[in-house]
Every structure is written in C-alpha cells, then in structure tokens.
Design a protein around this motif. Sequence first.
Motif, PDB file in Angstrom:
ATOM      1  N   GLU A  48       0.828  -1.204   0.000  1.00  0.00           N
ATOM      2  CA  GLU A  48       0.000   0.000   0.000  1.00  0.00           C
ATOM      3  C   GLU A  48       0.865   1.257   0.000  1.00  0.00           C
ATOM      4  O   GLU A  48       0.545   2.248  -0.661  1.00  0.00           O
ATOM      5  N   ALA A  49       1.967   1.228   0.733  1.00  0.00           N
ATOM      6  CA  ALA A  49       2.882   2.372   0.736  1.00  0.00           C
ATOM      7  C   ALA A  49       3.540   2.536  -0.637  1.00  0.00           C
ATOM      8  O   ALA A  49       3.727   3.661  -1.117  1.00  0.00           O
ATOM      9  N   ALA A  50       3.882   1.426  -1.267  1.00  0.00           N
ATOM     10  CA  ALA A  50       4.458   1.493  -2.608  1.00  0.00           C
ATOM     11  C   ALA A  50       3.438   2.032  -3.602  1.00  0.00           C
ATOM     12  O   ALA A  50       3.762   2.866  -4.464  1.00  0.00           O
ATOM     13  N   ALA A  51       2.187   1.578  -3.489  1.00  0.00           N
ATOM     14  CA  ALA A  51       1.137   2.061  -4.381  1.00  0.00           C
ATOM     15  C   ALA A  51       0.899   3.557  -4.181  1.00  0.00           C
ATOM     16  O   ALA A  51       0.679   4.302  -5.146  1.00  0.00           O
ATOM     17  N   ALA A  52       0.947   4.005  -2.931  1.00  0.00           N
ATOM     18  CA  ALA A  52       0.765   5.430  -2.651  1.00  0.00           C
ATOM     19  C   ALA A  52       1.882   6.250  -3.278  1.00  0.00           C
ATOM     20  O   ALA A  52       1.662   7.367  -3.774  1.00  0.00           O
TER      21      ALA A  52
END
Length: 250
Positions: A226-230
């Motif tokens: 999720e952090a990578a997607a953000a």
Amino acid sequence: MRIAIIADIHGNLLALEAVLDDIASRGVDLTVNLGDCVSGPLWPAETASRLMALDLPTVRGNHDRWVVEAEGEALYFSDKLAREQLDAAQRVWLAALPMQRDISCGGLAVRLFHATPTDDNTYLMEDARDGRLVQSDAATVTARLGDLGGAGLALCGHSHLPRLLVIDGVTVVNPGSVGQPAYSDPTPPDAHVSEVGSPHARYAVVTVREGSLASVDFVAVAYDWEAAAARAEGYGRADWVRGLRTGFAK
C-alpha cells in the motif's frame, strides 16, 4: 550451496528490503541480481544506493540500459524519472553492468542474464499471444538460449513471471519480480500484459549439492505494498498503483 535470485526490482525499495530480510533468514550463501534495478515511479535513487552497497553479482536489464542510453520518445516515463533522480555515481554504476555473467555454484556452472544471453529485451521462455504471455515451446527456448558455454543452470528475469523449465539438460529459472507484479506492454503488434495475480514480492532460491541442482524454491513475500502504491499514485501512475495493489494489470 544456496543462491537467492532476485530480478526486476524496478525501484521498489520496500519490496527489496522485505526480500533481503527473508533471504537473510534462509541461510543463503550468495544473492544474485538479474537486472531492471531502478526504473519505476518509486524510489530509484534509494534502490540504486542500496544495491551498490550490497555489491551483488548483477547483470544489466533493458530498463537499466534505457535509463542510461535512451533518448527522446524512446525514454519511458519511469526511465526518465530514474535518470533524473540518480546521481552521477549511480548512473556510472548502472552503465557498467554487464549483459551476462558466469558464476559457479557448488561446482555447477551458472549463467546470469536478464532476458536472453544476447538480447536484454526479448523474452526467453514466453511469447505474447492474445494479449498475454504464454510459455514458449522447447525448440524456441533452446534457440534463444544459444551456446551457454557448458552452464547447467541459466537464470533470467524480464517477464516478471516465476518459471522453471528444463531444456536439453539445462535448468532455466525465472524468479519473478521483486518489485512489479504486473505490467502492460502496449508495443505493437504484440501488445500484452504480464501479471502474477498477487502483490507479493517474488524471488527464488536454488540449492546445489555436489555439482547438481537439488531444488528450486519460489518465494512470495508480503510487504507494505500500500505504501508502494501510494508512492506511485503520487507520480500519477494509476497503472502501477493497480499492479502493486493487486498483481493484475487490468
């Protein structure tokens, strides 16, 4: 002897760190990197810095080459971003990566390369068909491998698909992608997607005993995707956001 195989990190530092932590828990003797290190709307410079410090046996991927050499319309968004964020030393490191490399693992000769031994942008074990990547036949893979100089194990990346084939006595392993579980390639006439169907970071471990391959383990590691997607979302890359969150390109 045990070798961990990583490939296609694409600047995903969070996925790389999770994979490195997992590798450290498995008693691996050596880790090798099959290229496409930094190109992606994520953390290119930070990933380059981490890899340079590790000093792993590494070969060049097509995107590594494009980050350094491509110009104009040939320079994709992710390659341009990486070029802008890498410092001079990091660009020199990337430019110096060899196209292929030979190592020995427990008496077994191993050849490392990104896509095929002679082309960093041609799939080795897959063909694009009906918009997807499908496994190539044995004769096609043999022709693409060419002369491996006696290597009994060939390690490649590029397609981002974990795959194991045995062709004419040579074992060929693709560990999958550390940092990009899905992508879409719109290049005509064979536009296609590659997708593994989950957001996990992928790598593989091969075990060699007395000069023979004993096992191949494919590993999927959870991390903060999720952090990578953000991070990708911050660069306006909705395609990367979906791939990072789901492992699907569409």
